[in-house]
Design a protein around this motif. Structure first.
Motif, PDB file in Angstrom:
ATOM      1  N   ASN A 192      21.064 -21.758  41.111  1.00 55.74           N
ATOM      2  CA  ASN A 192      21.097 -21.827  39.655  1.00 55.74           C
ATOM      3  C   ASN A 192      22.382 -21.198  39.116  1.00 55.74           C
ATOM      4  OD1 ASN A 192      19.961 -22.377  37.023  1.00 55.74           O
ATOM      5  ND2 ASN A 192      19.468 -20.217  36.896  1.00 55.74           N
ATOM      6  N   HIS A 193      22.739 -20.060  39.665  1.00 56.41           N
ATOM      7  CA  HIS A 193      23.964 -19.366  39.237  1.00 56.41           C
ATOM      8  C   HIS A 193      25.189 -20.267  39.400  1.00 56.41           C
ATOM      9  CE1 HIS A 193      27.173 -16.404  38.981  1.00 56.41           C
ATOM     10  NE2 HIS A 193      27.587 -16.858  40.150  1.00 56.41           N
ATOM     11  N   TYR A 194      25.380 -20.790  40.611  1.00 53.83           N
ATOM     12  CA  TYR A 194      26.576 -21.596  40.869  1.00 53.83           C
ATOM     13  C   TYR A 194      26.558 -22.907  40.083  1.00 53.83           C
ATOM     14  CZ  TYR A 194      27.694 -18.190  44.432  1.00 53.83           C
ATOM     15  OH  TYR A 194      27.996 -17.020  45.077  1.00 53.83           O
ATOM     16  N   GLY A 195      25.392 -23.508  39.923  1.00 55.56           N
ATOM     17  CA  GLY A 195      25.290 -24.719  39.113  1.00 55.56           C
ATOM     18  C   GLY A 195      25.615 -24.457  37.652  1.00 55.56           C
ATOM     19  N   LEU A 231      23.275 -23.925  25.710  1.00 55.53           N
ATOM     20  CA  LEU A 231      22.097 -23.370  26.382  1.00 55.53           C
ATOM     21  C   LEU A 231      21.029 -24.444  26.539  1.00 55.53           C
ATOM     22  CD1 LEU A 231      20.273 -21.149  27.544  1.00 55.53           C
ATOM     23  CD2 LEU A 231      19.660 -20.564  25.182  1.00 55.53           C
ATOM     24  N   GLN A 232      20.803 -25.219  25.509  1.00 56.36           N
ATOM     25  CA  GLN A 232      19.811 -26.297  25.589  1.00 56.36           C
ATOM     26  C   GLN A 232      20.206 -27.318  26.657  1.00 56.36           C
ATOM     27  OE1 GLN A 232      16.900 -25.963  24.298  1.00 56.36           O
ATOM     28  NE2 GLN A 232      17.569 -24.094  23.283  1.00 56.36           N
ATOM     29  N   ALA A 233      21.485 -27.609  26.766  1.00 53.98           N
ATOM     30  CA  ALA A 233      21.957 -28.527  27.810  1.00 53.98           C
ATOM     31  C   ALA A 233      21.698 -27.931  29.196  1.00 53.98           C
ATOM     32  CB  ALA A 233      23.443 -28.824  27.614  1.00 53.98           C
ATOM     33  N   HIS A 234      21.912 -26.628  29.337  1.00 53.34           N
ATOM     34  CA  HIS A 234      21.639 -25.938  30.608  1.00 53.34           C
ATOM     35  C   HIS A 234      20.176 -26.105  30.996  1.00 53.34           C
ATOM     36  CE1 HIS A 234      21.063 -22.793  33.559  1.00 53.34           C
ATOM     37  NE2 HIS A 234      20.250 -22.154  32.727  1.00 53.34           N
ATOM     38  N   ARG A 235      19.294 -25.991  30.045  1.00 51.83           N
ATOM     39  CA  ARG A 235      17.859 -26.077  30.320  1.00 51.83           C
ATOM     40  C   ARG A 235      17.409 -27.484  30.707  1.00 51.83           C
ATOM     41  NH1 ARG A 235      15.863 -22.071  25.464  1.00 51.83           N
ATOM     42  NH2 ARG A 235      16.290 -20.128  26.590  1.00 51.83           N
ATOM     43  N   GLN A 236      18.295 -28.451  30.624  1.00 55.99           N
ATOM     44  CA  GLN A 236      17.976 -29.825  31.026  1.00 55.99           C
ATOM     45  C   GLN A 236      18.508 -30.148  32.426  1.00 55.99           C
ATOM     46  OE1 GLN A 236      15.905 -31.522  29.059  1.00 55.99           O
ATOM     47  NE2 GLN A 236      15.980 -29.686  27.786  1.00 55.99           N
ATOM     48  N   THR A 237      19.232 -29.222  33.042  1.00 58.92           N
ATOM     49  CA  THR A 237      19.863 -29.517  34.329  1.00 58.92           C
ATOM     50  C   THR A 237      18.866 -29.447  35.482  1.00 58.92           C
ATOM     51  OG1 THR A 237      20.466 -27.209  34.722  1.00 58.92           O
ATOM     52  CG2 THR A 237      22.090 -28.591  33.544  1.00 58.92           C
ATOM     53  N   HIS A 283      19.434 -28.097  38.445  1.00 60.65           N
ATOM     54  CA  HIS A 283      19.429 -26.789  39.108  1.00 60.65           C
ATOM     55  C   HIS A 283      18.567 -25.780  38.347  1.00 60.65           C
ATOM     56  CE1 HIS A 283      23.204 -26.734  36.678  1.00 60.65           C
ATOM     57  NE2 HIS A 283      22.744 -25.562  36.297  1.00 60.65           N
ATOM     58  N   TYR A 284      18.528 -25.872  37.034  1.00 56.28           N
ATOM     59  CA  TYR A 284      17.662 -24.980  36.247  1.00 56.28           C
ATOM     60  C   TYR A 284      16.190 -25.280  36.542  1.00 56.28           C
ATOM     61  CZ  TYR A 284      15.157 -22.977  32.296  1.00 56.28           C
ATOM     62  OH  TYR A 284      14.252 -22.288  31.525  1.00 56.28           O
ATOM     63  N   HIS A 285      15.810 -26.548  36.495  1.00 59.41           N
ATOM     64  CA  HIS A 285      14.408 -26.917  36.733  1.00 59.41           C
ATOM     65  C   HIS A 285      13.967 -26.556  38.151  1.00 59.41           C
ATOM     66  CE1 HIS A 285      13.373 -28.843  32.956  1.00 59.41           C
ATOM     67  NE2 HIS A 285      14.619 -29.263  32.912  1.00 59.41           N
ATOM     68  N   GLN A 286      14.842 -26.758  39.129  1.00 55.71           N
ATOM     69  CA  GLN A 286      14.519 -26.402  40.507  1.00 55.71           C
ATOM     70  C   GLN A 286      14.332 -24.890  40.640  1.00 55.71           C
ATOM     71  OE1 GLN A 286      13.946 -28.665  42.883  1.00 55.71           O
ATOM     72  NE2 GLN A 286      13.372 -27.057  44.316  1.00 55.71           N
ATOM     73  N   CYS A 287      15.190 -24.124  39.993  1.00 52.16           N
ATOM     74  CA  CYS A 287      15.097 -22.666  40.039  1.00 52.16           C
ATOM     75  C   CYS A 287      13.781 -22.185  39.436  1.00 52.16           C
ATOM     76  CB  CYS A 287      16.282 -22.045  39.302  1.00 52.16           C
ATOM     77  SG  CYS A 287      16.270 -20.239  39.288  1.00 52.16           S
TER      78      CYS A 287
END
Length: 104
Positions: free
Chosen positions: A25-28, A62-68, A70-74
């Motif tokens: 998640n960090h690197y993504g 931030l909202q765009a990050h929450r759609q990635t 890597h975020y969902h997998q984390c």
């Protein structure tokens, strides 16, 4: 800019598993165009308590990050490692004020 501190408490003995999951998640996140900072910190007194200090250009980033992916997998992989839900604290940005209009 938009800053947030996330507290994550992990079950004892699961610290390395947390780091393995959270690193992706960090690197993504660091590759996202709207992310300016993403630090992962560990409490020196409570080894099972971690923090993510996140800074984005704006709330839309931030909202765009929450759609990635890597975020969902984390989020999915963290659930069995945590003692309770993550807590989030959003901050008002004060300084530095010398950011360009492009970063706002």
């Amino acid at each position: 800019m938009f800053a947030m501190l996330v507290e994550i408490n992990i079950k004892e003995g699961k610290e390395q598993a947390f780091l393995d999951v959270f690193a992706a998640n960090h690197y993504g996140t660091r590759k996202e165009p709207g992310n300016l900072r993403f630090d992962v910190l560990q409490d020196p007194e409570v080894k099972t308590r971690f923090y993510a200090y996140e800074v984005y250009k704006n709330e839309a980033a931030l909202q765009a990050h929450r759609q990635t992916a890597h975020y969902h997998q984390c989020v999915k992989e963290l659930e069995p490692l945590m003692t309770d839900s993550r807590s989030k604290k959003v901050f008002n940005w004060i300084l530095p004020q010398d950011i360009s209009d492009e970063e706002k």
